[in-house]
Design a protein around this motif. Sequence first.
Motif, PDB file in Angstrom:
ATOM      1  N   THR A 131       0.821  -1.217   0.000  1.00 48.33           N
ATOM      2  CA  THR A 131       0.000   0.000   0.000  1.00 48.33           C
ATOM      3  C   THR A 131       0.856   1.270   0.000  1.00 48.33           C
ATOM      4  O   THR A 131       0.333   2.375  -0.181  1.00 48.33           O
ATOM      5  CB  THR A 131      -0.919   0.051   1.233  1.00 48.33           C
ATOM      6  N   LEU A 132       2.164   1.118   0.217  1.00 52.53           N
ATOM      7  CA  LEU A 132       3.030   2.315   0.264  1.00 52.53           C
ATOM      8  C   LEU A 132       3.177   2.918  -1.141  1.00 52.53           C
ATOM      9  O   LEU A 132       3.223   2.164  -2.131  1.00 52.53           O
ATOM     10  CB  LEU A 132       4.410   1.951   0.828  1.00 52.53           C
ATOM     11  N   PRO A 133       3.263   4.255  -1.272  1.00 50.38           N
ATOM     12  CA  PRO A 133       3.322   4.911  -2.581  1.00 50.38           C
ATOM     13  C   PRO A 133       4.459   4.413  -3.464  1.00 50.38           C
ATOM     14  O   PRO A 133       4.332   4.356  -4.682  1.00 50.38           O
ATOM     15  CB  PRO A 133       3.513   6.391  -2.225  1.00 50.38           C
ATOM     16  N   GLY A 136      10.833  11.708  -2.784  1.00 48.49           N
ATOM     17  CA  GLY A 136       9.488  11.203  -2.485  1.00 48.49           C
ATOM     18  C   GLY A 136       8.989  11.768  -1.167  1.00 48.49           C
ATOM     19  O   GLY A 136       9.779  12.188  -0.330  1.00 48.49           O
ATOM     20  N   GLU A 137       7.705  11.716  -1.006  1.00 43.93           N
ATOM     21  CA  GLU A 137       7.116  12.265   0.231  1.00 43.93           C
ATOM     22  C   GLU A 137       7.604  11.480   1.435  1.00 43.93           C
ATOM     23  O   GLU A 137       7.943  10.304   1.319  1.00 43.93           O
ATOM     24  CB  GLU A 137       5.586  12.142   0.163  1.00 43.93           C
ATOM     25  N   THR A 138       7.575  12.161   2.561  1.00 41.30           N
ATOM     26  CA  THR A 138       7.972  11.446   3.785  1.00 41.30           C
ATOM     27  C   THR A 138       6.958  10.341   4.087  1.00 41.30           C
ATOM     28  O   THR A 138       5.750  10.548   3.925  1.00 41.30           O
ATOM     29  CB  THR A 138       8.133  12.432   4.975  1.00 41.30           C
ATOM     30  N   GLY A 139       7.476   9.182   4.420  1.00 37.50           N
ATOM     31  CA  GLY A 139       6.596   8.043   4.721  1.00 37.50           C
ATOM     32  C   GLY A 139       6.190   7.273   3.493  1.00 37.50           C
ATOM     33  O   GLY A 139       5.376   6.348   3.577  1.00 37.50           O
ATOM     34  N   SER A 140       6.785   7.627   2.335  1.00 37.77           N
ATOM     35  CA  SER A 140       6.381   6.934   1.102  1.00 37.77           C
ATOM     36  C   SER A 140       7.075   5.573   0.967  1.00 37.77           C
ATOM     37  O   SER A 140       6.683   4.770   0.135  1.00 37.77           O
ATOM     38  CB  SER A 140       6.683   7.821  -0.112  1.00 37.77           C
ATOM     39  N   GLY A 141       8.123   5.354   1.753  1.00 41.47           N
ATOM     40  CA  GLY A 141       8.748   4.034   1.758  1.00 41.47           C
ATOM     41  C   GLY A 141      10.163   3.998   1.221  1.00 41.47           C
ATOM     42  O   GLY A 141      10.683   2.924   0.918  1.00 41.47           O
ATOM     43  N   LYS A 142      10.799   5.160   1.098  1.00 39.99           N
ATOM     44  CA  LYS A 142      12.152   5.192   0.527  1.00 39.99           C
ATOM     45  C   LYS A 142      13.135   4.380   1.389  1.00 39.99           C
ATOM     46  O   LYS A 142      13.872   3.548   0.888  1.00 39.99           O
ATOM     47  CB  LYS A 142      12.637   6.640   0.416  1.00 39.99           C
ATOM     48  N   THR A 143      13.115   4.658   2.692  1.00 37.24           N
ATOM     49  CA  THR A 143      14.109   4.051   3.580  1.00 37.24           C
ATOM     50  C   THR A 143      13.854   2.563   3.802  1.00 37.24           C
ATOM     51  O   THR A 143      14.788   1.759   3.759  1.00 37.24           O
ATOM     52  CB  THR A 143      14.090   4.774   4.949  1.00 37.24           C
ATOM     53  N   THR A 144      12.615   2.204   4.045  1.00 35.18           N
ATOM     54  CA  THR A 144      12.343   0.811   4.410  1.00 35.18           C
ATOM     55  C   THR A 144      12.190  -0.088   3.192  1.00 35.18           C
ATOM     56  O   THR A 144      12.535  -1.262   3.261  1.00 35.18           O
ATOM     57  CB  THR A 144      11.065   0.713   5.275  1.00 35.18           C
ATOM     58  N   GLN A 145      11.680   0.458   2.098  1.00 30.52           N
ATOM     59  CA  GLN A 145      11.348  -0.411   0.970  1.00 30.52           C
ATOM     60  C   GLN A 145      12.470  -0.563  -0.046  1.00 30.52           C
ATOM     61  O   GLN A 145      12.722  -1.671  -0.510  1.00 30.52           O
ATOM     62  CB  GLN A 145      10.082   0.109   0.264  1.00 30.52           C
ATOM     63  N   MET A 162      18.096   2.682  14.362  1.00 31.25           N
ATOM     64  CA  MET A 162      17.669   1.506  15.126  1.00 31.25           C
ATOM     65  C   MET A 162      16.226   1.131  14.799  1.00 31.25           C
ATOM     66  O   MET A 162      15.895  -0.036  14.577  1.00 31.25           O
ATOM     67  CB  MET A 162      17.788   1.797  16.637  1.00 31.25           C
ATOM     68  N   SER A 163      15.386   2.179  14.786  1.00 31.28           N
ATOM     69  CA  SER A 163      13.951   1.932  14.599  1.00 31.28           C
ATOM     70  C   SER A 163      13.653   1.380  13.206  1.00 31.28           C
ATOM     71  O   SER A 163      12.903   0.420  13.038  1.00 31.28           O
ATOM     72  CB  SER A 163      13.213   3.240  14.859  1.00 31.28           C
ATOM     73  N   VAL A 164      14.298   1.971  12.186  1.00 37.49           N
ATOM     74  CA  VAL A 164      14.044   1.527  10.809  1.00 37.49           C
ATOM     75  C   VAL A 164      14.577   0.104  10.610  1.00 37.49           C
ATOM     76  O   VAL A 164      13.921  -0.746   9.989  1.00 37.49           O
ATOM     77  CB  VAL A 164      14.689   2.525   9.815  1.00 37.49           C
ATOM     78  N   ALA A 200      14.780  -2.176  12.859  1.00 33.49           N
ATOM     79  CA  ALA A 200      13.858  -3.089  13.538  1.00 33.49           C
ATOM     80  C   ALA A 200      12.630  -3.355  12.673  1.00 33.49           C
ATOM     81  O   ALA A 200      12.161  -4.488  12.556  1.00 33.49           O
ATOM     82  CB  ALA A 200      13.440  -2.505  14.886  1.00 33.49           C
ATOM     83  N   ARG A 201      12.147  -2.283  12.030  1.00 33.48           N
ATOM     84  CA  ARG A 201      10.952  -2.414  11.187  1.00 33.48           C
ATOM     85  C   ARG A 201      11.233  -3.314   9.977  1.00 33.48           C
ATOM     86  O   ARG A 201      10.451  -4.199   9.638  1.00 33.48           O
ATOM     87  CB  ARG A 201      10.517  -1.013  10.735  1.00 33.48           C
ATOM     88  N   VAL A 202      12.397  -3.097   9.354  1.00 33.49           N
ATOM     89  CA  VAL A 202      12.723  -3.887   8.161  1.00 33.49           C
ATOM     90  C   VAL A 202      12.935  -5.361   8.540  1.00 33.49           C
ATOM     91  O   VAL A 202      12.496  -6.274   7.826  1.00 33.49           O
ATOM     92  CB  VAL A 202      13.963  -3.292   7.449  1.00 33.49           C
TER      93      VAL A 202
HETATM   94  N1  LIG Z   1       9.840   1.778  13.075  1.00 30.58           N
HETATM   95  C1  LIG Z   1       8.695   1.692  12.414  1.00 30.58           C
HETATM   96  N2  LIG Z   1       7.633   1.086  12.942  1.00 30.58           N
HETATM   97  C2  LIG Z   1       6.461   1.016  12.289  1.00 30.58           C
HETATM   98  N3  LIG Z   1       6.263   1.468  11.060  1.00 30.58           N
HETATM   99  C3  LIG Z   1       7.285   2.080  10.447  1.00 30.58           C
HETATM  100  C4  LIG Z   1       8.544   2.228  11.097  1.00 30.58           C
HETATM  101  N4  LIG Z   1       9.365   2.884  10.228  1.00 30.58           N
HETATM  102  C5  LIG Z   1       8.610   3.127   9.142  1.00 30.58           C
HETATM  103  N5  LIG Z   1       7.385   2.642   9.251  1.00 30.58           N
HETATM  104  C6  LIG Z   1       6.310   2.674   8.252  1.00 30.58           C
HETATM  105  O1  LIG Z   1       6.859   2.523   6.976  1.00 30.58           O
HETATM  106  C7  LIG Z   1       6.409   3.540   6.128  1.00 30.58           C
HETATM  107  C8  LIG Z   1       7.556   3.954   5.237  1.00 30.58           C
HETATM  108  O2  LIG Z   1       8.500   4.623   6.022  1.00 30.58           O
HETATM  109  P1  LIG Z   1       9.890   5.071   5.490  1.00 30.58           P
HETATM  110  O3  LIG Z   1      10.756   5.476   6.617  1.00 30.58           O
HETATM  111  O4  LIG Z   1      10.419   4.037   4.565  1.00 30.58           O
HETATM  112  O5  LIG Z   1       9.467   6.320   4.645  1.00 30.58           O
HETATM  113  P2  LIG Z   1      10.427   7.388   4.007  1.00 30.58           P
HETATM  114  O6  LIG Z   1       9.870   7.697   2.666  1.00 30.58           O
HETATM  115  O7  LIG Z   1      11.828   6.913   4.067  1.00 30.58           O
HETATM  116  O8  LIG Z   1      10.226   8.620   4.946  1.00 30.58           O
HETATM  117  P3  LIG Z   1      11.290   9.740   5.323  1.00 30.58           P
HETATM  118  O9  LIG Z   1      11.487  10.547   4.050  1.00 30.58           O
HETATM  119  O10 LIG Z   1      10.613  10.543   6.386  1.00 30.58           O
HETATM  120  O11 LIG Z   1      12.511   9.026   5.764  1.00 30.58           O
HETATM  121  C9  LIG Z   1       5.890   4.652   6.993  1.00 30.58           C
HETATM  122  O12 LIG Z   1       4.758   5.211   6.433  1.00 30.58           O
HETATM  123  C10 LIG Z   1       5.568   4.003   8.284  1.00 30.58           C
HETATM  124  O13 LIG Z   1       4.197   3.747   8.337  1.00 30.58           O
END
Ligand SMILES: Nc1ncnc2c1ncn2[C@@H]1O[C@H](COP(=O)(O)OP(=O)(O)OP(=O)(O)O)[C@@H](O)[C@H]1O
Length: 387
Positions: free
Chosen positions: A259-261, A283-292, A346-348, A350-352
């Motif tokens: 569902t992420l952009p 990309g917008e914040t929260g769009s998934g760049k870091t985690t995806q 640390m948080s990212v 853990a999420r990944v």
């Molecule tokens: N530690 C976490 N726990 C739960 N959900 C998370 C966590 N980190 C990220 N997410 C989820 O993953 C989604 C993508 O986050 P991500 O950090 O990849 O976005 P981003 O585009 O890198 O944002 P930014 O530009 O602010 O770094 C977020 O919308 C959030 O809902």
Amino acid sequence: MASSPKSPSSDDRMNDASSTDDEEADARRTTDLRERDAFAKRLRERDEEQTKKRFRTEPVAHDPDRSKLSVQDLRNKSRRVYLANRKDKKLQELEDELADEDYLFKDVKLSKREQQEIQAKRYALYLAREHEKAEQMENVERYHMPTGKSEDTSKADRYREDMRSADNKSHAQNSDQRRWEDEVIHTAISHYGSLDKEAKSKQPKYDYILDEEIQFVQQLTIPGVNEILQQQKEKVRNNDQQEDEHKRKQRTLQETRKTLPIYQFREDLMKAICDHQVLIIEGETGSGKTTQLTQYLYEEGYCEADIEEDEEDEDDDNEVNLPGMKKKTKKKMMIGCTQPRRVAAMSVAARVAEEMDVKLGREVGYSIRFEDCSSDRTVIKYMTDVS
Ligand SMILES: Nc1ncnc2c1ncn2[C@@H]1O[C@H](COP(=O)(O)OP(=O)(O)OP(=O)(O)O)[C@@H](O)[C@H]1O
């Protein structure tokens, strides 16, 4: 003219002699009777001394508290006395047993199990003796902090109160100390009348169940076959439930990823990364760049690279290596992602790790100042700029 005394006739003499005989006989009889009585008394006394009296019928002093005791209280008291005596007896038995064992098997080589048994007995005896010492210390006369509860508040307290008065004479029922405590407790408790008092009094009253009683019953209860089967079934069901829960969580996580952009641009992004050395993605914040993005790269196989080696691998006998031919091996590469803050790294990470269903620090890790949570297996690593 003085007349000569009249000489006693033979009859008189005979009478005199018979009366003297009677008196002597009386005196002898009296003496005999007295001696017989004295002898009988001596016999009785001696018998009494030699007879063991098991029951002494002493008059029981009237005790007002005694009449208040219920049969249950009496039973408890009697049980306590019995247990105390039994404990002494059992300890003595144990001590004798150990002494016997010492004497009989001093020079005999015992098996390991026997040695362990003796050791366990010794330890039990030691503990019991220590417990006795501690009990003696308890009996030292001292001030007992009032509990603030009346005697019929709880069974446990009642027991303690009872022991207290038995232990310490100065705390007996009518002592000053006890009266003062009772008075203080009484003044500290507020009594209110309530409208539902009558209804409450009709409700069944429950007794406290002490832990010891529960344990006692549990120890006596041996689980039957059905119970064991039931327990096993429950265990399997719990495991299944846990597994189901885990699977459900993973499914939800994977669905959330989609569902992420950024997800809809996955193909285009992969192509652009493949075609260009340097790429700037906005990309917008929260769009998934870091985690995806890191996961996409891993999933596309960027962590595994074919490396050409000049040296021949001697260990691999199955592979035919011609002279001058370069050998290709797979090598693990790492995807790195920098983060501005330690907490973010640390948080990212853990999420990944959660999304990839791996343990943090293994395939997915992080490295920040003073802390490196990664291993040789790490393929995605988040880190702060300075680390
Ligand atoms: N530690 C976490 N726990 C739960 N959900 C998370 C966590 N980190 C990220 N997410 C989820 O993953 C989604 C993508 O986050 P991500 O950090 O990849 O976005 P981003 O585009 O890198 O944002 P930014 O530009 O602010 O770094 C977020 O919308 C959030 O809902």
